[in-house]
Design a protein around this motif. Structure first.
Motif, PDB file in Angstrom:
ATOM      1  N   PHE A   1       0.835  -1.202   0.000  1.00 40.21           N
ATOM      2  CA  PHE A   1       0.000   0.000   0.000  1.00 40.21           C
ATOM      3  C   PHE A   1       0.871   1.254   0.000  1.00 40.21           C
ATOM      4  O   PHE A   1       0.642   2.176  -0.780  1.00 40.21           O
ATOM      5  N   VAL A   2       1.870   1.281   0.881  1.00 35.42           N
ATOM      6  CA  VAL A   2       2.741   2.456   0.975  1.00 35.42           C
ATOM      7  C   VAL A   2       3.528   2.646  -0.315  1.00 35.42           C
ATOM      8  O   VAL A   2       3.640   3.771  -0.821  1.00 35.42           O
ATOM      9  N   ARG A   3       4.059   1.584  -0.854  1.00 32.75           N
ATOM     10  CA  ARG A   3       4.813   1.694  -2.108  1.00 32.75           C
ATOM     11  C   ARG A   3       3.929   2.254  -3.223  1.00 32.75           C
ATOM     12  O   ARG A   3       4.346   3.114  -3.988  1.00 32.75           O
ATOM     13  N   ARG A   4       2.725   1.745  -3.307  1.00 34.20           N
ATOM     14  CA  ARG A   4       1.799   2.112  -4.383  1.00 34.20           C
ATOM     15  C   ARG A   4       1.250   3.522  -4.224  1.00 34.20           C
ATOM     16  O   ARG A   4       0.998   4.210  -5.204  1.00 34.20           O
ATOM     17  N   ARG A   5       1.090   3.978  -2.973  1.00 33.30           N
ATOM     18  CA  ARG A   5       0.369   5.240  -2.745  1.00 33.30           C
ATOM     19  C   ARG A   5       1.176   6.263  -1.958  1.00 33.30           C
ATOM     20  O   ARG A   5       0.615   7.159  -1.342  1.00 33.30           O
ATOM     21  N   GLN A   6       2.499   6.161  -2.029  1.00 34.26           N
ATOM     22  CA  GLN A   6       3.346   7.051  -1.249  1.00 34.26           C
ATOM     23  C   GLN A   6       3.093   8.522  -1.581  1.00 34.26           C
ATOM     24  O   GLN A   6       3.059   9.363  -0.686  1.00 34.26           O
ATOM     25  N   GLY A   7       2.904   8.827  -2.844  1.00 32.66           N
ATOM     26  CA  GLY A   7       2.620  10.208  -3.237  1.00 32.66           C
ATOM     27  C   GLY A   7       1.348  10.734  -2.577  1.00 32.66           C
ATOM     28  O   GLY A   7       1.322  11.866  -2.085  1.00 32.66           O
ATOM     29  N   GLU A   8       0.312   9.914  -2.550  1.00 37.50           N
ATOM     30  CA  GLU A   8      -0.943  10.311  -1.907  1.00 37.50           C
ATOM     31  C   GLU A   8      -0.770  10.490  -0.401  1.00 37.50           C
ATOM     32  O   GLU A   8      -1.350  11.402   0.190  1.00 37.50           O
ATOM     33  N   ILE A   9       0.007   9.610   0.198  1.00 40.58           N
ATOM     34  CA  ILE A   9       0.257   9.701   1.636  1.00 40.58           C
ATOM     35  C   ILE A   9       0.950  11.019   1.957  1.00 40.58           C
ATOM     36  O   ILE A   9       0.551  11.745   2.882  1.00 40.58           O
ATOM     37  N   LEU A  10       1.970  11.359   1.183  1.00 40.37           N
ATOM     38  CA  LEU A  10       2.685  12.621   1.409  1.00 40.37           C
ATOM     39  C   LEU A  10       1.773  13.820   1.195  1.00 40.37           C
ATOM     40  O   LEU A  10       1.839  14.804   1.945  1.00 40.37           O
ATOM     41  N   GLU A  11       0.924  13.753   0.176  1.00 44.36           N
ATOM     42  CA  GLU A  11      -0.024  14.851  -0.068  1.00 44.36           C
ATOM     43  C   GLU A  11      -0.996  15.015   1.099  1.00 44.36           C
ATOM     44  O   GLU A  11      -1.367  16.144   1.450  1.00 44.36           O
ATOM     45  N   LEU A  12      -1.423  13.912   1.714  1.00 47.55           N
ATOM     46  CA  LEU A  12      -2.321  14.015   2.870  1.00 47.55           C
ATOM     47  C   LEU A  12      -1.628  14.677   4.054  1.00 47.55           C
ATOM     48  O   LEU A  12      -2.229  15.497   4.756  1.00 47.55           O
ATOM     49  N   TYR A  13      -0.358  14.325   4.288  1.00 42.61           N
ATOM     50  CA  TYR A  13       0.375  15.012   5.354  1.00 42.61           C
ATOM     51  C   TYR A  13       0.477  16.506   5.060  1.00 42.61           C
ATOM     52  O   TYR A  13       0.309  17.338   5.952  1.00 42.61           O
ATOM     53  N   SER A  14       0.735  16.869   3.807  1.00 41.53           N
ATOM     54  CA  SER A  14       0.773  18.287   3.427  1.00 41.53           C
ATOM     55  C   SER A  14      -0.570  18.954   3.681  1.00 41.53           C
ATOM     56  O   SER A  14      -0.637  20.062   4.229  1.00 41.53           O
TER      57      SER A  14
END
Length: 129
Positions: free
Chosen positions: A14-27
């Motif tokens: 999940f993290v590998r596939r959606r790392q960009g989305e995860i970072l955007e959510l933190y932003s």
């Protein structure tokens, strides 16, 4: 728990596939916090999740390397601190790991971590208690 589809088994993928989305959510959440508290606020930012579960042998397709997780935590911290430069970051300590120094040292050496915490309330990742 360790059920089907759990982060203990499928979290690394999940993290590998959606790392960009995860970072955007933190932003997103850091920016929203800055809007409410002001850019000069200095919140303590507890970073979830417990990253050790993504390095575990229980991960389907293989766990992530510790170096990948250190880089991810540093990128998360950078996103938070873009919006909140005075934010103080906290890392989950993964209390069930037998080699705490070996696990924590690379994070502490590479990232601006001010605090350590535990959030799960358990001592084993697959614990049902």
């Amino acid at each position: 728990g360790g059920g089907v589809g759990s982060l203990c088994e499928r979290g690394a993928a999940f993290v590998r596939r959606r790392q960009g989305e995860i970072l955007e959510l933190y932003s997103h959440y850091a920016n929203a916090t800055a809007e409410r508290l002001g850019v000069d606020a200095s919140p303590v930012w507890l970073v979830e999740p417990d990253l050790a579960q993504y390095a575990s042998a229980t991960q389907r397709g293989g766990g992530m390397q510790q170096s990948e997780l250190v880089a991810l935590f540093c990128r998360i911290g950078a996103r938070v601190r873009e919006a909140l430069p005075r934010a103080r970051l906290s890392l989950d300590v993964s209390p069930w790991l037998p080699d705490q120094e070996g696990w924590l040292s690379p994070f502490l050496d590479a990232c601006p971590i001010a605090f350590l915490h535990t959030s799960g309330g358990r001592t084993a990742a697959h614990s049902t208690r």
